[in-house]
Structures are given as C-alpha cells and as structure tokens.
Write a protein that holds these residues in place. Structure first.
Motif, short mmCIF file in Angstrom:
data_model
loop_
_atom_site.label_atom_id
_atom_site.label_comp_id
_atom_site.label_asym_id
_atom_site.label_seq_id
_atom_site.Cartn_x
_atom_site.Cartn_y
_atom_site.Cartn_z
N VAL A 26 0.84 -1.20 0.00
CA VAL A 26 0.00 0.00 0.00
C VAL A 26 0.87 1.25 0.00
N ASP A 27 1.92 1.25 0.81
CA ASP A 27 2.82 2.40 0.87
C ASP A 27 3.56 2.59 -0.45
N ALA A 28 4.01 1.50 -1.03
CA ALA A 28 4.72 1.59 -2.31
C ALA A 28 3.83 2.18 -3.38
N GLU A 29 2.58 1.72 -3.45
CA GLU A 29 1.65 2.25 -4.45
C GLU A 29 1.34 3.72 -4.19
N THR A 30 1.19 4.08 -2.92
CA THR A 30 0.91 5.48 -2.57
C THR A 30 2.04 6.38 -3.03
N ALA A 31 3.27 5.99 -2.75
CA ALA A 31 4.42 6.79 -3.16
C ALA A 31 4.50 6.89 -4.68
N MET A 32 4.25 5.78 -5.37
CA MET A 32 4.29 5.80 -6.83
C MET A 32 3.24 6.76 -7.39
N ARG A 33 2.03 6.70 -6.84
CA ARG A 33 0.95 7.56 -7.33
C ARG A 33 1.19 9.02 -6.97
N ALA A 34 1.87 9.25 -5.85
CA ALA A 34 2.22 10.62 -5.45
C ALA A 34 3.47 11.13 -6.15
N ARG A 35 4.21 10.22 -6.80
CA ARG A 35 5.44 10.55 -7.52
C ARG A 35 6.50 11.12 -6.58
N VAL A 36 6.70 10.42 -5.47
CA VAL A 36 7.72 10.80 -4.51
C VAL A 36 8.61 9.60 -4.24
N PRO A 37 9.85 9.81 -3.84
CA PRO A 37 10.75 8.69 -3.52
C PRO A 37 10.20 7.87 -2.35
N PHE A 38 10.31 6.55 -2.50
CA PHE A 38 9.81 5.63 -1.49
C PHE A 38 10.97 4.91 -0.84
N LEU A 39 11.09 5.04 0.48
CA LEU A 39 12.12 4.36 1.24
C LEU A 39 11.45 3.22 2.00
N LEU A 40 11.89 2.00 1.72
CA LEU A 40 11.24 0.80 2.25
C LEU A 40 11.96 0.30 3.49
N TYR A 41 11.19 0.20 4.60
CA TYR A 41 11.68 -0.48 5.79
C TYR A 41 11.43 -1.97 5.59
N GLY A 42 12.49 -2.72 5.40
CA GLY A 42 12.37 -4.10 4.96
C GLY A 42 11.88 -5.08 6.00
N ALA A 43 11.81 -4.67 7.27
CA ALA A 43 11.44 -5.60 8.34
C ALA A 43 9.99 -5.42 8.80
N GLY A 44 9.16 -4.75 8.01
CA GLY A 44 7.79 -4.48 8.42
C GLY A 44 6.82 -5.56 8.02
N TYR A 45 5.63 -5.17 7.57
CA TYR A 45 4.53 -6.10 7.34
C TYR A 45 4.32 -6.43 5.86
N ARG A 46 5.27 -6.14 5.01
CA ARG A 46 5.07 -6.39 3.58
C ARG A 46 4.81 -7.87 3.31
N LYS A 47 4.07 -8.11 2.23
CA LYS A 47 3.78 -9.47 1.78
C LYS A 47 4.61 -9.83 0.56
N ALA A 48 4.91 -8.84 -0.28
CA ALA A 48 5.70 -9.05 -1.50
C ALA A 48 7.18 -9.09 -1.17
N SER A 49 7.96 -9.57 -2.12
CA SER A 49 9.42 -9.53 -1.96
C SER A 49 9.91 -8.09 -2.07
N ILE A 50 11.09 -7.85 -1.54
CA ILE A 50 11.67 -6.51 -1.61
C ILE A 50 11.83 -6.08 -3.07
N GLU A 51 12.19 -7.02 -3.94
CA GLU A 51 12.40 -6.69 -5.35
C GLU A 51 11.12 -6.22 -6.02
N GLU A 52 9.98 -6.73 -5.57
CA GLU A 52 8.69 -6.34 -6.16
C GLU A 52 8.22 -4.97 -5.70
N MET A 53 8.84 -4.41 -4.68
CA MET A 53 8.32 -3.19 -4.07
C MET A 53 8.71 -1.91 -4.80
#
Length: 218
Positions: free
Chosen positions: A167-194
């Motif tokens: 959800v955060d990755a999509e939000t950042a993409m739609r807002a057109r801002v850089p997205f910094l991923l905290y890799g130890a959170g609740y993501r379901k996808a792989s880091i590469e997919e984010m």
C-alpha cells in the motif's frame, strides 16, 4: 532540508500484538476461533474497517455483522497501546532527523485517534508536525491525496515517504515521490517487487540514507 513522511503500523511501530489482542477479544465474544499473529499482520494496511472485514471473513462471520463488529473494534482501539513497541532505533533516528533540520510527519491508514493515542503512549508524537490518519480525509492510501496533504503541511521541496507495505509503495508511486522501504515491516511481497527508491533494514541507517539521497539529488 527534507520533508519526511512515515507510515505508522509496520514502519515505526509493531502494533500487531495489540491489534491481535483486540481482534481475538471480539472473536471470542462471537464464539469463533482466534486469528494468529501472522494473520493479523497480513490483515493490517488498508485501514481498520478492512482489517475487521478480513478478520470476519477469515472466521466465517457474515457481512451483515460488519458494522457491529467494526464499532466494537473501534471502541477498544484507542486504548490498544500496551503491547505496541517502536521498532529498534526509531526514537533515535527521529531525533537525529529532527536535529538535522528535517520536518517529519505521519500518513497512515490507522484512524487518527488511535494513531495519536499510540504515538503519545510511546512518546513519539513530539517528533511530528502533522499526523494524518485513515479517516482524516475522504480518501485514504493508496490514494495519494493524504500523502500530498501531509507534505503540503510540512512545506519542504525535498520529499521522502517511508513505509513498509505494498500500500505504501503504491501510494508513493501515485504521489510521484521517492519511497524508502523499511524491509522488516509487514510487507507481503518480496523486496524486489516493491520498486523502492532505497531499502533499509535498521532505523540507525535511515538518517545517513536521507543525507546520501539529498547529496545525490543536489
């Protein structure tokens, strides 16, 4: 200086144990089996109403009970703070970023009152100039409108969004801002997919990462 906006659950705090406890108290009252902590983490991310919907569907409770169970969940949510902890290094990273002159905010799908309650309980509220919850506006993430509103409140031109989920990755993409991923959170996808601008595993890395990205942008 930068405006840095953070997601909350799964990014700054591990709130799943408290949410898990609230969900299972409701399920016990319905005579249903509890959900697991892993299920709880999978259900988090799209707001409290969706979490209740997923919890209910996972235990075979009909759609007609959504409004009643959502109201019961929200009645407990403001005080669901005692099992929640910041991720390691979060207070120190936020203090360092503020001391460096950056302006900080939160944009979360957690409702505003529970978000403020848990930030105050953990003494993290002092770091943030703006906090937008999932019910602060008509739209919520992944709609970019709340994130834009958070950035507008902070008023800087260098923008970063820090989150942990799809959800955060999509939000950042739609807002057109850089997205910094905290890799130890609740993501379901792989880091590469984010499709993150950058990934960090520990919060003690974040201040240096921000400085590096600002230098590269300059």
């Amino acid at each position: 200086m930068a405006a840095i906006v953070f997601d909350l659950d799964g990014t700054l705090i591990d709130s799943a144990p408290d949410i898990h406890a609230v969900a299972n108290a409701l399920l016990a009252g319905e005579g249903r089996d509890p959900i697991t902590l892993d299920e709880t983490r999978r259900f988090i991310g799209n707001g409290a109403a969706v979490l209740v919907q997923r919890m209910r569907q996972a235990r075979g409770i009909p759609d007609s009970e959504q409004a009643r169970l959502f109201a019961a969940f929200m009645a407990r949510y403001d005080t669901a703070v005692h099992l929640t902890e910041p991720y390691p290094g979060v207070p120190q990273a936020l203090a360092t970023l503020r001391a460096s002159g950056h302006r900080l905010g939160v944009c979360t799908n957690k409702p505003h009152r529970p978000a403020m309650a848990v930030l105050a309980h953990l003494e993290l509220d002092r770091f943030f100039e703006t906090v937008l919850g999932g019910d602060s506006m008509a739209a919520h993430k992944p709609d970019p409108a709340p994130l834009h509103a958070a950035f507008n409140a902070l008023g800087e031109t260098a923008l970063f969004y820090v989150g942990d989920s799809e959800v955060d990755a999509e939000t950042a993409m739609r807002a057109r801002v850089p997205f910094l991923l905290y890799g130890a959170g609740y993501r379901k996808a792989s880091i590469e997919e984010m499709l993150a601008t950058a990934v960090f595993a520990n919060f003690d890395q974040l201040p240096g990462l921000i400085e590096t990205l600002l230098t590269e942008a300059a």
